[in-house]
Design a protein around this motif. Structure first.
Motif: not given
Lengths: 238, 80
Positions: A73-80, A173-176, A205-208, A229-233
């Motif tokens: 995924f990706e997000a830009k500061k101005e559109t987030y 990485l993140a987790g609850i 931001i471009i995520t893993g 942004n992209t999808i991979k199998y």
């Protein structure tokens, strides 16, 4: 094609792992040559671009099993933009950086083995959720050693989760923590991590790769205004 | 409109449920719509509908429709 001998997986999983990241221009013949060159590897992970039938059919024919898709995924500061209803959970939360080694170790102990219950290691009968959990903790330790920040999410005075942030790449990485799962805090955690990264000067931001098995996290990213942004199998073979 | 009907309307609208599906036993994480995101949406809608601001402990404790009525009672909303 990017070929990586994933030597860290010897420690994490007890396997000699090869990771192959293919793109649209790569052929199955090239893949066959790589597999021939690395016959000593006993766990192979192939990531292939979506839509191409040669990979969809060719990889299973070569003994690979599809295990997930990875969505970047990706997000830009101005559109987030976070939805307004998030305020109900966010109002009592704060993010604090954990710097002291002892405190980081204590925090890591709160991460339960089932923190990562949707990843390809947990879902692979050759491994286990305990192995997946320990691998995750090793990964976090590696990131901290390279200088990433360990941030804890607090709900009033209680630490409820964590996010690892790199000042250049963004949040990884993140987790609850297990006692607080399923309460809506995952979305707050991801939002707070993003806010932290954007507040430190990053504009995009471009995520893993987020696993297609992790529907909750996919939903959260989309609700927070991220685009795909992209999808991979992802295929694996033992 | 009674407070019971008001609360039912909130649940129906946020979770896309029919009135007969909103029962006291309706429970968080037992239907697709009432996941953690749905939970936040529900709390926000309850706060709007009843003009209250819920404490975090109450937000986390909101586990069923019946519990929702109990929690709202703490904020002066009665269900006679």
């Amino acid at each position: 094609m990017k070929v990586t001998e994933a030597i860290w997986e010897k420690r994490n999983l007890g396997v000699d792992c090869l990771e192959i990241d293919m793109d649209e221009t790569d052929s199955l013949e090239q893949l066959d040559q790589v597999l021939e060159n690395y016959k000593d590897k006993n766990y192979i992970v192939v990531k292939s671009p979506v839509k191409h039938e040669r990979f969809l059919w060719g990889l299973p024919q070569r003994g690979f099993t599809y295990i997930e898709s990875q969505i970047v995924f990706e997000a830009k500061k101005e559109t987030y933009k976070a939805p307004s209803y998030m305020a109900v959970m966010e109002r009592s939360t704060s993010l604090k950086r954990v710097s002291e080694q002892d405190d980081i170790i204590k925090a890591l102990e709160k991460i339960s083995d089932d923190v990562f219950d949707t990843d390809r290691i947990t879902l692979d009968p050759s491994f286990s959720k305990e192995i997946a959990g320990q691998r995750f903790k090793n990964w976090i330790a590696d990131l901290i050693r390279r200088g990433d920040y360990f941030l804890e999410l607090y709900l009033k005075d209680n630490p409820v989760g964590f996010v690892i942030v790199n000042k250049d790449d963004g949040a990884s990485l993140a987790g609850i923590y297990s006692n607080y799962k399923g309460k809506g805090l995952g979305m707050v955690l991801i939002k707070k991590g993003i806010d932290y990264v954007f507040s430190n000067g990053q504009k995009k931001i471009i995520t893993g790769g987020v696993s297609s098995n992790n529907i909750d996290i996919i939903k959260i990213h989309l609700l927070l205004g991220f685009n795909i942004n992209t999808i991979k199998y992802v295929y694996v073979k033992h | 409109m009674s407070n019971e009907q008001k609360l039912k309307n909130v649940f129906m609208e946020v979770l896309s449920l029919k009135e007969e599906e909103v029962t006291d036993n309706l429970e968080y994480n037992t239907i697709t719509a009432w996941d953690s995101v749905g939970h936040m949406q529900l709390v926000a809608a309850m706060e709007d509908a009843f003009d209250i601001m819920m404490e975090t402990d109450d937000i986390i404790d909101l586990s069923t429709y019946a519990k929702g009525k109990e929690i709202l009672g703490k904020y002066g909303v009665s269900f006679q």
